[in-house]
Design an enzyme around this catalytic site. Structure first.
Site, PDB file in Angstrom:
ATOM      1  N   LYS A   1      63.287  -2.566  50.745  1.00  0.00           N
ATOM      2  CA  LYS A   1      62.586  -1.715  51.171  1.00  0.00           C
ATOM      3  C   LYS A   1      61.414  -1.111  49.976  1.00  0.00           C
ATOM      4  CE  LYS A   1      65.881   1.970  50.253  1.00  0.00           C
ATOM      5  NZ  LYS A   1      66.528   3.090  50.736  1.00  0.00           N
TER       6      LYS A   1
ATOM      7  N   ARG B   1      75.571  12.295  52.180  1.00  0.00           N
ATOM      8  CA  ARG B   1      74.557  11.775  53.138  1.00  0.00           C
ATOM      9  C   ARG B   1      75.267  11.365  54.513  1.00  0.00           C
ATOM     10  NH1 ARG B   1      70.071   7.341  51.284  1.00  0.00           N
ATOM     11  NH2 ARG B   1      71.431   6.162  52.075  1.00  0.00           N
TER      12      ARG B   1
END
Length: 371
Positions: free
Chosen positions: A35, A128
């Protein structure tokens, strides 16, 4: 054409190879996280040449771009319900923590006459994504009843949100959870993923990785040569595989403090200035639409970044000993965020290079380049 970012494919391949040689002997495979460079195929191919075993990305659009590469693909971000058909079609594995999402994946997988492999994310303190450790068994009990889905691994994310540093005790808990679930529910576990580039420092610690951790999801350390727990260079990796370049479009002596009443800048912030008298100010054709100025560092340490607007980067060249002129090119190292911005921006040209220049000459070239 400027601004541009130069990508040294050989340095990236070398970083990947060195990491593979370090981790394979301890039984840890590498997911190449793509990414950070928008999954540009040439960069992904360089990493795979270096020995990475999987391709991993947070966005299904990126994995589609790399569909032709002969490695298993992993979706790193928890799947959105709206993209599940593509997840099943283009990904071999996905990371999951929601039972309703797994049910949707199973439904689509059955329609497509396939089985989708999933890695269950466990939250061990970073808060998270992930299932709290004491609820993992209940989740597994429900998940194994879903046709079209196979639990093939467990993983943890640390550092990215809460800044929690991976430690042996934390990763040992992941191993224990994985092994308990494997034995109790007769699971075939391929992957126990102990985190990202923030975990690599453990290789140099006395106790290393706990036995049972067999995978890491690596991006920044391969691309920029730094582990992310403490921000240190890792085992002689290249830190300059990506170099951002921008051109000077104005160069003048001006006061260091603007004249007049100070309000908000173009981004809604009220700037604060240090009065250093008259300084040599350079404007570069590079702005926040291209890169966050906090994510880049001038190669020439005599240069400092004053700030940026949408389209302009302002530098202080008062200490410069190379006598830059209008039209000259300034070079920057990139941090992960700067690389991410520049590789995503359509206004930053991407230039791929294979050959390395030689040490001292290369540094001099980086500091002073004219068109």
């Amino acid at each position: 054409m400027y601004p541009c970012i130069e990508i040294n494919l050989r340095k990236i391949e070398t970083n990947a190879r060195r990491l593979s040689r370090l981790f394979k002997p301890v039984g840890i495979s590498i997911m190449a996280v793509t990414k950070g460079f928008s999954a540009e195929p040439r960069i992904a191919e360089a990493i795979l040449k270096g020995g990475a075993e999987y391709i991993a990305d947070a966005r299904i659009q990126n994995l589609k771009k790399l569909h032709h590469l002969p490695k298993e693909k992993v979706l790193l971000r928890l799947p959105m319900k709206s993209e599940i058909r593509d997840v099943v079609k283009y990904c071999d594995y996905s990371l999951n923590s929601e039972i309703e999402t797994l049910r949707e994946i199973g439904k689509v997988a059955r329609e497509m006459n396939t089985v989708h492999k999933v890695i269950i994310m466990v939250d061990l303190g970073d808060y998270r994504e992930g299932i709290r450790y004491h609820r993992v068994e209940q989740f597994v009990q429900e998940a194994i009843e879903i046709e079209g889905v196979e639990i093939r691994g467990f993983g943890v994310n640390l550092t990215c949100f809460g800044g929690v540093i991976p430690e042996q005790t934390t990763l040992l808990r992941l191993v224990e959870i994985s092994e308990t679930m494997r034995v109790k529910y007769d699971l075939e576990i391929d992957i126990v993923s102990g985190g990202s580039s923030s975990s690599v420092y453990l290789l140099n610690e006395e106790n290393g990785f706990p036995m049972g951790i067999n995978n890491l999801r690596l991006g920044e350390v391969m691309l920029l040569g730094k582990e992310t727990a403490f921000g240190k260079r890792f085992d002689g990796l290249y830190e300059d595989a990506f170099i951002l370049k921008a051109q000077i479009i104005e160069l003048k002596d001006k006061p260091s403090v603007p004249h007049g009443r100070i309000g908000r800048d173009a981004f809604g912030n009220v700037p604060i200035y240090e009065d250093r008298g008259i300084i040599r100010r350079a404007i570069l054709a590079l702005g926040k639409q291209d890169v966050d100025p906090s994510g880049i560092v001038p190669v020439n340490q005599d240069i400092s970044i004053l700030g940026a607007s949408s389209d302009h980067l302002i530098l202080d060249l008062s200490r410069d000993r190379y006598s830059y002129q209008v039209g000259d090119i300034i070079h920057f190292y990139v941090k992960y965020g700067g690389m991410l911005n520049a590789m995503t921006s359509p206004y930053v040209e991407k230039i791929y290079i294979e050959d390395e220049k030689n040490g001292e000459d290369e540094e001099e070239f980086l500091l002073v380049e004219s068109i």
